[in-house]
Design a protein around this motif. Structure first.
Motif, PDB file in Angstrom:
ATOM      1  N   THR A  35       0.852  -1.183   0.000  1.00 56.85           N
ATOM      2  CA  THR A  35       0.000   0.000   0.000  1.00 56.85           C
ATOM      3  C   THR A  35       0.890   1.236   0.000  1.00 56.85           C
ATOM      4  N   GLU A  36       0.576   2.184  -0.873  1.00 55.62           N
ATOM      5  CA  GLU A  36       1.300   3.451  -0.887  1.00 55.62           C
ATOM      6  C   GLU A  36       0.689   4.361   0.165  1.00 55.62           C
ATOM      7  N   VAL A  37       1.505   4.823   1.098  1.00 51.87           N
ATOM      8  CA  VAL A  37       0.989   5.656   2.185  1.00 51.87           C
ATOM      9  C   VAL A  37       1.318   7.132   2.021  1.00 51.87           C
ATOM     10  N   THR A  38       2.339   7.444   1.238  1.00 55.65           N
ATOM     11  CA  THR A  38       2.603   8.834   0.858  1.00 55.65           C
ATOM     12  C   THR A  38       2.966   8.853  -0.617  1.00 55.65           C
ATOM     13  N   CYS A  39       2.668   9.969  -1.281  1.00 50.93           N
ATOM     14  CA  CYS A  39       2.881  10.054  -2.728  1.00 50.93           C
ATOM     15  C   CYS A  39       3.269  11.481  -3.109  1.00 50.93           C
ATOM     16  N   ARG A  40       4.349  11.614  -3.824  1.00 52.66           N
ATOM     17  CA  ARG A  40       4.794  12.935  -4.282  1.00 52.66           C
ATOM     18  C   ARG A  40       3.740  13.619  -5.141  1.00 52.66           C
ATOM     19  N   ALA A  41       3.042  12.835  -5.967  1.00 54.21           N
ATOM     20  CA  ALA A  41       2.018  13.411  -6.840  1.00 54.21           C
ATOM     21  C   ALA A  41       0.835  13.961  -6.044  1.00 54.21           C
ATOM     22  N   ALA A  42       0.663  13.467  -4.811  1.00 56.43           N
ATOM     23  CA  ALA A  42      -0.416  13.943  -3.951  1.00 56.43           C
ATOM     24  C   ALA A  42       0.058  15.039  -3.003  1.00 56.43           C
ATOM     25  N   GLY A  43       1.311  15.483  -3.188  1.00 57.86           N
ATOM     26  CA  GLY A  43       1.836  16.583  -2.386  1.00 57.86           C
ATOM     27  C   GLY A  43       2.759  16.188  -1.261  1.00 57.86           C
ATOM     28  N   ASP A  44       3.008  14.898  -1.084  1.00 60.61           N
ATOM     29  CA  ASP A  44       3.928  14.462  -0.039  1.00 60.61           C
ATOM     30  C   ASP A  44       5.371  14.650  -0.502  1.00 60.61           C
ATOM     31  N   GLN A  45       6.291  14.672   0.438  1.00 62.18           N
ATOM     32  CA  GLN A  45       7.703  14.867   0.113  1.00 62.18           C
ATOM     33  C   GLN A  45       8.274  13.675  -0.647  1.00 62.18           C
ATOM     34  N   THR A  46       7.827  12.472  -0.308  1.00 64.83           N
ATOM     35  CA  THR A  46       8.311  11.252  -0.958  1.00 64.83           C
ATOM     36  C   THR A  46       7.154  10.283  -1.170  1.00 64.83           C
TER      37      THR A  46
END
Length: 75
Positions: A35-46
């Motif tokens: 599961t992806e929990v953070t995403c750069r495309a969604a505004g997260d740093q990584t």
């Protein structure tokens, strides 16, 4: 793909998550999901992924959330 300057409403790296868990599952013989929990495309740093046996994924996500707060800026 998100155009430069635009932000996705949710994590978009599903192909990376699927490929990673599939490769690791085939290599180890252990059922795995990612599961992806953070995403750069969604505004997260990584982009950050959690991989676990399907029966343990909820536990891993709860632990991550307890340490890091909301799973993603897309939440």
């Amino acid at each position: 793909m998100v155009k430069q300057g635009e932000k996705s409403e949710s994590p978009i790296c599903i192909m990376n998550a699927g490929y990673s868990s599939g490769w690791c599952e085939e290599s180890t013989g252990v059922p795995l999901v990612t599961t992806e929990v953070t995403c750069r495309a969604a505004g997260d740093q990584t982009c950050t992924f959690i991989m676990a046996h399907p029966s343990r994924m909820e536990e891993r996500l709860i632990a991550y959330c307890g340490e890091h707060g909301c799973l993603s800026s897309a939440c």
